[in-house]
Write an enzyme that holds these catalytic residues in place. Structure first.
Site, PDB file in Angstrom:
ATOM      1  N   GLU A  96       0.664  -1.113   0.007  1.00 43.70           N
ATOM      2  CA  GLU A  96       0.048   0.056  -0.076  1.00 43.70           C
ATOM      3  C   GLU A  96       0.883   1.267  -0.070  1.00 43.70           C
ATOM      4  O   GLU A  96       0.326   2.384  -0.670  1.00 43.70           O
ATOM      5  CB  GLU A  96      -0.935  -0.173   1.295  1.00 43.70           C
ATOM      6  CG  GLU A  96      -2.023  -0.845   1.013  1.00 43.70           C
ATOM      7  CD  GLU A  96      -2.020  -2.448   1.411  1.00 43.70           C
ATOM      8  OE1 GLU A  96      -0.602  -2.627   2.020  1.00 43.70           O
ATOM      9  OE2 GLU A  96      -2.803  -3.170   1.338  1.00 43.70           O
ATOM     10  N   HIS A 140      -8.781  -5.049  10.984  1.00 39.37           N
ATOM     11  CA  HIS A 140      -9.509  -4.763   9.640  1.00 39.37           C
ATOM     12  C   HIS A 140     -10.859  -3.973   9.710  1.00 39.37           C
ATOM     13  O   HIS A 140     -11.642  -4.064   8.959  1.00 39.37           O
ATOM     14  CB  HIS A 140      -9.731  -6.081   9.066  1.00 39.37           C
ATOM     15  CG  HIS A 140      -8.753  -6.763   8.552  1.00 39.37           C
ATOM     16  ND1 HIS A 140      -7.883  -7.125   9.185  1.00 39.37           N
ATOM     17  CD2 HIS A 140      -8.510  -7.194   7.419  1.00 39.37           C
ATOM     18  CE1 HIS A 140      -6.746  -7.786   8.539  1.00 39.37           C
ATOM     19  NE2 HIS A 140      -7.378  -7.911   7.255  1.00 39.37           N
TER      20      HIS A 140
END
Lengths: 325, 358
Positions: A58, A127
């Site tokens: 990322e 998450h």
């Protein structure tokens, strides 16, 4: 009716057609059709140049997108979970948010970073982050959190056309939720970023929310009406920054009470900012303190029945409204 | 010294260097001198409390920015870290706007909003000036991605220090650069120290730092950075690779900074010996090496050198005067240049509240 994920898909597809500089990049967005199928069919239609599978990296690919946007490419970057923004934080804050400022306005970053930012799916704390408050804290960024398919469609198109970095936070629970689906007209339209919407009109209390919490507030409003005779208004912020304070304040001035429904953790959450605005701008119109329903203040719990209790739910909203007296 | 000159003459014979005429060679001299004199004057004013924050000086490394950037064409872009004054002047930014930025003045290249570490000139393909170590490396591949996406023949010269090679962002960018065939040239300016920690104490490496590229299948090369001929010859090969094959290169250039990591580096003379600094100044000073080379070639005389030097000093002094006389930004300007849409007064910029101070 169009589902939330299909509305996003349509917006992406149309903007790929409208502007050659738009490119979709992210993990599993192309050949896999998207981890949550938001980009389904786009690679097949648009090919390798416009829809690009990125490795799990990322900081690297988000930073790359920011660099490319400085040259006029308009990347729409998918984070499979917005929680993964935390490994790209330096790029998203120090570079995307600050480069225009530090260059005295010479450079801008027309980038969209999108992906689901929500709890409630039993995937544990790593998450389940809702970082809209973190990113909205940073001048230079725009933060959009749509609650319905219609808003997701219209706001995504505006986000892609916007010349500032827009962080667009979706919700895995809304992607296929019929309650978030909308009738979309065949012709294209956009919705302005920075415009809240009254999703339900009422007279007794303002429930102010964003993202999936709007649906929770709407359900709570229904129950309050049917079971308690309380007529709640529901205001959907739609974007956190820029923020439509006018719509918030108009509602509070009308109802004289506000309960803020916010999946953020309470400390410095979005609702803390809204509460500050209301007390400053509508103090004389308030008949009760501004109350908040937020996530219970701990990292997101895994245990499925408990996570339902940790994030805002209908029961907790109804209870909080009744505390107003 | 003899060996060194012998090496130089080899690189002097490189095609890219044979193409240089006397005027171009003297321009390289002038560009290096201007950087040094600019920074010497900035140091003086920093020490006189005319500037805030950090001042990371490039003195000792001038041949790298000047040598590499001298090869850049229309579609070659440049990005670096916080030791960015040299690259700024090398791409053609003016001393006035650069000095005024150091002074925090409205006439600065970033209107006083960026400071020493954040110089930008996108009209000159210069994308900064970045404060976070290695944070510019993903941006560097982004420029390369943009160039390739638009179908242009160009490259991104992404400068970093030897301390940046241990950051994750750098490694992520390496993977993407090779995976996606991006025309990026990483130029590691290895001055031996990441702040006060020597290369040996900070990096695990075999042979050189650039050799890490092998793990990704990226072409790499390490070379001496004090000699412009060598810098240009090695950079040319990397540029050809970028332009012709859309492939990345890591080029590690050995160099040395005479000053501390920044002027605020209190230990600048403790983590290395004074003898080490003198050794580099006497033997590898890029200005002296180039001056001697050009005098040997009969291109430069002592007199013309002195004239260039005197002009550079005068230009730097005038830049300081310009900066001193310039106004600071207004308080009302603090919130300008945050959002494009607000600055341009567009429909999007007028929707909702963007700023939340009273």
């Amino acid at each position: 009716m169009t589902l939330y994920r299909h509305a996003l898909n349509r917006a992406l597809d149309e903007e790929l057609a409208n502007d050659d500089n738009v490119v979709i990049i992210g993990e599993e967005v192309a050949e896999y059709d998207g981890a949550y199928k938001v980009t389904e069919g786009l690679w097949k239609k648009w090919g390798d140049k416009r829809v690009v599978d990125a490795p799990i990296s990322e900081a690297g690919f988000i930073g790359m997108g920011i660099g490319a946007s400085m040259l006029g490419v308009r990347p729409v970057m998918e984070l499979m979970f917005f929680s993964f923004a935390y490994v790209a934080f330096d790029q998203m804050i120090n570079n995307a948010a600050c480069v225009r400022y530090m260059s005295g306005g010479l450079i801008n970053c027309p980038i969209v970073v999108r992906g689901p930012a929500n709890g409630g799916t039993n995937v544990g704390a790593t998450h389940s982050h809702t970082p809209e408050n973190l990113f909205a804290n940073m001048p230079g960024l725009k933060v959009v959190v749509p609650s319905t398919a219609r808003d997701a469609y219209g706001l995504m198109k505006s986000a892609i056309r916007d010349n500032d970095p827009v962080y667009f936070m979706e919700n895995t629970l809304l992607y296929g939720d019929p309650a978030a689906a909308s009738e979309l007209p065949e012709e294209e339209f956009t919705l302005p970023i920075g415009s809240a919407e009254v999703k339900r009109s009422g007279t007794d209390v303002s429930l102010i929310a964003h993202g999936r919490s709007v649906l929770v507030a709407l359900e709570a409003a229904k129950q309050l009406k049917e079971e308690k005779g309380v007529d709640a208004e529901v205001v959907d912020l739609r974007s956190i920054r820029p923020l439509d304070e006018e719509t918030i304040l108009n509602s509070v001035v009308k109802t004289n009470r506000a309960v803020l429904v916010d999946e953020n953790k309470p400390f410095c959450g979005v609702s803390a900012q809204i509460a500050a605005t209301i007390q400053q701008e509508a103090f004389d119109d308030l008949d009760a303190p501004v109350l908040r329903v937020t996530s219970i203040d701990a990292p997101a719990i895994y245990s499925p029945p408990l996570e339902k209790e940790q994030i805002p739910n209908v029961g907790r909203v109804v209870e909080k409204v009744m505390q107003l007296g | 010294m003899t060996t060194q000159l012998a090496d130089q003459s080899n690189y002097a014979q490189a095609e890219i260097n044979l193409q240089l005429d006397a005027e171009e060679k003297i321009k390289l001299m002038r560009d290096m001198i201007r950087i040094r004199r600019f920074e010497e004057v900035s140091l003086k004013y920093y020490n006189a409390d005319k500037m805030g924050g950090f001042l990371h000086l490039y003195i000792g490394q001038e041949s790298i920015a000047v040598g590499t950037i001298s090869l850049c064409g229309e579609n070659d872009h440049i990005i670096t870290a916080y030791r960015d004054h040299g690259h700024a002047l090398a791409v053609g930014m003016g001393m006035n706007e650069c000095m005024a930025e150091l002074f925090g003045k409205a006439t600065g290249c970033s209107k006083g909003k960026g400071g020493s570490m954040h110089f930008f000139a996108p009209d000159k393909n210069y994308w900064g000036g970045h404060g976070i170590v290695a944070g510019q490396t993903p941006l560097g591949i982004g420029l390369a991605y943009g160039i390739k996406y638009k179908g242009l023949t160009g490259s991104s010269l992404c400068f970093l220090g030897d301390g940046a090679v241990n950051q994750g962002a750098f490694h992520e960018s390496l993977n993407l650069a090779e995976l996606w065939d991006l025309p990026v040239i990483y130029i590691i300016e290895n001055n031996g120290y990441s702040m006060g920690t020597s290369q040996k104490r900070s990096s695990a490496f075999k042979g050189s730092l650039a050799q890490r590229g092998e793990a990704y299948g990226i072409a790499w090369e390490s070379a001496k950075g004090h000699d412009i001929y060598e810098v240009r010859a090695k950079t040319k090969a990397a540029l050809d690779r970028a332009h012709q094959e859309n492939r990345p290169t890591i080029l590690e250039l050995a160099t040395y900074r005479y000053q501390g990591h920044s002027v605020a580096d209190a230990n600048a003379k403790k983590y290395r010996t004074p003898e080490e600094i003198v050794h580099h100044k006497e033997n590898f000073d890029p200005l002296n090496v180039w001056k001697n080379q050009l005098m040997q070639e009969g291109v430069l005389s002592e007199e013309s050198y002195r004239q260039i030097d005197s002009e550079a000093k005068s230009e730097a002094r005038q830049a300081a005067e310009f900066a001193e006389q310039s106004p600071y930004p207004e308080i009302g300007e603090i919130t300008d240049d945050v959002y494009f849409e607000v600055d341009k007064d567009t429909e999007a910029g007028n929707q909702g509240r963007h700023f939340f101070h009273d």
